[in-house]
Design a protein around this motif. Structure first.
Motif, PDB file in Angstrom:
ATOM      1  N   ASN A 170       0.829  -1.213   0.000  1.00  0.00           N
ATOM      2  CA  ASN A 170       0.000   0.000   0.000  1.00  0.00           C
ATOM      3  C   ASN A 170       0.861   1.260   0.000  1.00  0.00           C
ATOM      4  OD1 ASN A 170      -2.374  -1.467   0.024  1.00  0.00           O
ATOM      5  ND2 ASN A 170      -2.541  -1.469   2.247  1.00  0.00           N
ATOM      6  N   ARG A 171       1.926   1.238   0.789  1.00  0.00           N
ATOM      7  CA  ARG A 171       2.802   2.412   0.859  1.00  0.00           C
ATOM      8  C   ARG A 171       3.458   2.682  -0.492  1.00  0.00           C
ATOM      9  NH1 ARG A 171       5.821   1.260   5.297  1.00  0.00           N
ATOM     10  NH2 ARG A 171       7.263  -0.034   4.131  1.00  0.00           N
ATOM     11  N   ASP A 174       1.087   4.083  -3.217  1.00  0.00           N
ATOM     12  CA  ASP A 174       0.809   5.517  -3.067  1.00  0.00           C
ATOM     13  C   ASP A 174       2.012   6.368  -3.467  1.00  0.00           C
ATOM     14  OD1 ASP A 174      -1.742   4.992  -2.199  1.00  0.00           O
ATOM     15  OD2 ASP A 174      -1.258   5.131  -0.067  1.00  0.00           O
ATOM     16  N   SER A 184      -1.071  12.575  -0.859  1.00  0.00           N
ATOM     17  CA  SER A 184      -1.484  11.167  -0.920  1.00  0.00           C
ATOM     18  C   SER A 184      -0.308  10.220  -1.080  1.00  0.00           C
ATOM     19  CB  SER A 184      -2.471  10.957  -2.075  1.00  0.00           C
ATOM     20  OG  SER A 184      -3.645  11.706  -1.875  1.00  0.00           O
ATOM     21  N   GLY A 185       0.885  10.767  -1.338  1.00  0.00           N
ATOM     22  CA  GLY A 185       2.062   9.924  -1.509  1.00  0.00           C
ATOM     23  C   GLY A 185       3.000   9.937  -0.318  1.00  0.00           C
ATOM     24  N   THR A 277      -3.710   7.166 -11.856  1.00  0.00           N
ATOM     25  CA  THR A 277      -4.460   8.265 -11.261  1.00  0.00           C
ATOM     26  C   THR A 277      -5.577   8.706 -12.201  1.00  0.00           C
ATOM     27  OG1 THR A 277      -2.889   9.873 -12.158  1.00  0.00           O
ATOM     28  CG2 THR A 277      -2.507   9.089  -9.916  1.00  0.00           C
ATOM     29  N   THR A 330      -7.546  11.226  -7.643  1.00  0.00           N
ATOM     30  CA  THR A 330      -7.671   9.939  -6.955  1.00  0.00           C
ATOM     31  C   THR A 330      -7.103   8.848  -7.866  1.00  0.00           C
ATOM     32  OG1 THR A 330      -9.911   9.604  -7.809  1.00  0.00           O
ATOM     33  CG2 THR A 330      -9.704  10.687  -5.675  1.00  0.00           C
ATOM     34  N   THR A 331      -7.485   7.610  -7.619  1.00  0.00           N
ATOM     35  CA  THR A 331      -6.913   6.506  -8.391  1.00  0.00           C
ATOM     36  C   THR A 331      -7.966   5.515  -8.847  1.00  0.00           C
ATOM     37  OG1 THR A 331      -6.501   5.254  -6.353  1.00  0.00           O
ATOM     38  CG2 THR A 331      -4.672   6.574  -7.223  1.00  0.00           C
TER      39      THR A 331
END
Length: 682
Positions: A170-171, A174, A184-185, A277, A330-331
């Motif tokens: 997950n990290r 992002d 968000s990153g 994105t 967003t993604t």
């Protein structure tokens, strides 16, 4: 029993036949949704209040939401998280314990965060509960004691996630999708948390917890006039202020399809995420077509992705996709966790299904069913007051038409196969998508290279790295016996280890959703006896026993006696130090050198079991077993850490076992040649 079973089958078959003869009901008209419009007013400080009277139940809810733009925290990432943790821990007027006791007295629920607050209660207590919400939100008491406590919790959580493959995945997703300089990153690390002070938390609160973009939504058994007066009294003193604005680069998608791989040597399965994105606002004409397209691709159980990867191939427990929407970038994501052995095949099928929805028009019947299911869920949600509150807030914050939700069903029904085709090509960017995979490089890289998709490598923080070395040459003279003998020497020597006739280990662990820690007890006897138990307080959850009569597992009051291969496996492990037996075997070989927690380890294979011994220290650092479950092979990994000496023998005081989640067992007491009796193995 057989007769009853046959009758049940006959009943089922008869019912099915009758159902087939019965004409299918014709679909009725779409339900009409009436969402009560809120009464609104705005305070002088800018806070907007929306009130919906609903007298069906004697309950009320208050939702304070701060619609601030995302902002970056830089080398102090975590300050906003700490602010959320500290708001609500008492106020400048009321100590924490007194504040919480009063909430409990009213049977209310109040939660605070850096983005607002929420409260719900019986309507007869609504006046006082609103006062508590306002007091907690506007007069928080930030103390050094609570700050240090919450900071320590966050750091402990980071350490627990250090080896978590989903957390790493997950990290990195992002970081790669948004960049490290984007809100968000950014990610919290122990280093950034150490930079955060109590003064930073206070500044964060003072700068961003402001009424400029604040909304208070009140729904329930209340009267507008009385509630308006109470809100004005409690919130008018909130000083008018504007939150700071951050500037940061817009994220960019990659120029072509690529695989971004993160090597996690302890991974028992691969976490796969396809991500690009998107800019999709709820007010866009594409919103509903994009949402329905996502349902078809991976939002429903019967979606393309799930029916392929789960139902057809049985590679995973679930494959899904999602598409974000809102005022900010967003993604679109498609995700699944699959066995190492099928990682490359799963990637191929992911690409295939996204290509399918981008090239083949969706079957009208499939589209019809997906829309019907989506509308059904929408109608059910509308009955909930919290949903009405969220809808009212969305209309304000997303700048939606006032009749957005009244026309929701009609707009969904208007989505056509052509719309699905169009938005799939616009938002599911197969040519510009990242396939981020966190997995065990030694088992999956070779297969991924065969897909012919460009392959790049990153560390667990999203930094580019060289291709990991997954196979190293064994030094001359290294044998299974030399590795095992070196382990015995490292933990104390053959004489001391052989003298350890019994081993008693007591510790504790936690599991998801469990209200309290679990107690762990393990007792081993060199005579071939073993007992392992997990309990919560006085309640026994699991017990395994091996004795002279055989072996059994007891779980939730059900006992199962083991036989065959299961019995043999349990008996083989019923010894304090199995290496004393392994060292005598001549059929074992060193299979390879593999990294475990960043350090090289010799791997000795014994059928479906593998033992990992650190090259430098000689200590056993891990053990893996391949198990069959539900027709699928699963690898269970156990890590051994924190070796300490007990009566001349080193034993691990921390054992971490992957059982679908990480069971992190920390020992509080280990005894050798004491604390074990025959009664333990009954």
């Amino acid at each position: 029993m057989k007769k009853i079973h046959t009758i049940l089958i006959l009943l089922f078959v008869t019912g099915s036949m009758l159902a087939q003869d019965r004409p299918q009901p014709k679909p009725g008209n779409s339900p009409v949704v009436n969402i009560k419009k809120p009464q609104t007013f705005v305070l002088a400080n800018g806070m907007k209040v929306l009130i919906v009277e609903n007298h069906k139940l004697p309950r009320v809810s208050f939702n304070l939401s701060l619609d601030n733009a995302p902002f970056t925290e830089g080398n102090k990432k975590g300050v906003d998280e700490l602010t959320s943790s500290l708001i609500g821990n008492g106020t400048k007027k009321t100590p924490k314990e007194t504040f919480n006791e009063e909430i409990d007295f009213y049977g209310a629920n109040i939660n605070f965060s850096s983005n607002g607050a929420f409260a719900s209660s019986l309507s007869k207590y609504s006046g006082r509960v609103l006062e508590l919400l306002a007091e907690g939100a506007l007069q928080p008491n930030f103390t050094q004691v609570e700050f240090d406590k919450e900071k320590a919790k966050l750091i402990e959580g980071l350490k627990a996630d250090e080896k978590s493959v989903p957390a790493i995945a997950n990290r990195v997703v992002d970081v790669l999708a948004f960049g490290k300089n984007h809100p968000s990153g950014e990610f919290i690390s122990e280093e950034t948390l150490k930079n955060v002070t109590l003064a930073d938390v206070e500044a964060n609160y003072n700068n961003y917890f402001v009424p400029e973009n604040a909304y208070l939504v009140v729904i329930g058994d209340i009267k507008f006039k009385e509630t308006k007066a109470a809100v004005e009294k409690l919130f008018s003193g909130w000083k008018k202020q504007t939150a700071p604005k951050s500037t940061y680069p817009n994220p960019e998608n990659v120029s072509k399809l690529q695989i971004d791989f993160v090597d996690v040597p302890n991974a028992v399965q691969s976490e796969i995420t396809l991500v690009n994105t998107v800019n999709l606002k709820m007010s866009d004409p594409d919103f509903f077509p994009a949402v329905i397209a996502n349902q078809i691709l991976g939002g429903d159980f019967n979606s393309y992705l799930n029916m392929n990867l789960r139902e057809k191939h049985a590679w995973t427990y679930g494959a899904r996709s999602s598409i974000g929407s809102g005022k900010y970038v967003t993604t679109f994501k498609a995700t699944s966790a699959v066995r190492n052995a099928v990682t490359d095949s799963a990637v191929v099928e992911f690409v295939k299904e996204i290509k399918r929805i981008r090239t083949d028009k969706v079957d009208p019947e499939v589209l019809k069913n997906v829309k019907a299911g989506y509308i059904g869920r929408f109608v059910m949600q509308v009955e909930k007051p919290q949903t009405v509150a969220r809808y009212a807030l969305n209309i304000e914050t997303e700048k939606l038409p006032a009749d957005f939700y009244e026309k929701y069903i009609q707009t969904v029904n208007n989505v056509t196969p052509e719309d699905i085709y169009r938005v799939a090509n616009k938002y599911f960017l197969l040519d510009n998508i990242r396939i981020v995979i966190a997995g065990k490089g030694s088992e999956v890289i070779a297969g991924l290279e065969k897909t012919q998709i460009p392959l790049f490598f990153f560390d667990k923080y999203g930094n580019p790295v060289e291709k990991p070395v997954t196979k190293k040459e064994l030094p001359a003279g290294i044998t299974a016996k030399s590795v095992i003998d070196n382990y015995i020497k490292a933990i104390g020597g053959e004489k001391a280890v052989s003298a350890a006739k019994t081993l008693s280990m007591t510790g504790s662990t936690t599991i998801p959703q469990a209200p309290t820690p679990l107690s762990f007890v393990s007792k081993l006897d060199s005579k071939g006896k073993m007992m392992i138990s997990l309990s919560m307080g006085t309640m026994a959850l699991m017990k395994q026993v091996v004795n002279e009569k055989g072996a059994y597992i007891e779980q939730q009051g059900q006992r199962k006696n083991l036989e065959g291969a299961d019995l043999a496996e349990m008996k083989a492990s019923a010894t304090p130090f199995e290496e004393l037996q392994l060292s005598k075997r001549t059929d074992l070989k060193v299979d390879r050198i593999e990294a475990v927690n960043g350090n090289d380890a010799y791997v000795i294979k014994d059928g479906k079991t593998a033992y990992f011994y650190d090259v430098k220290s000689g200590l056993k650092v891990a053990e893996s077993k391949v198990r069959e479950q539900g027709g699928q092979s699963m690898t269970q990994i156990t890590n051994f850490n924190d070796y300490k000496e007990v009566k001349g023998v080193k034993v691990p005081f921390n054992i971490v076992q992957n059982v679908g989640f990480e069971l992190d067992i920390k020992m509080s007491d280990i005894k050798i040649n004491e604390g074990v009796s025959d009664a333990d193995f009954q």
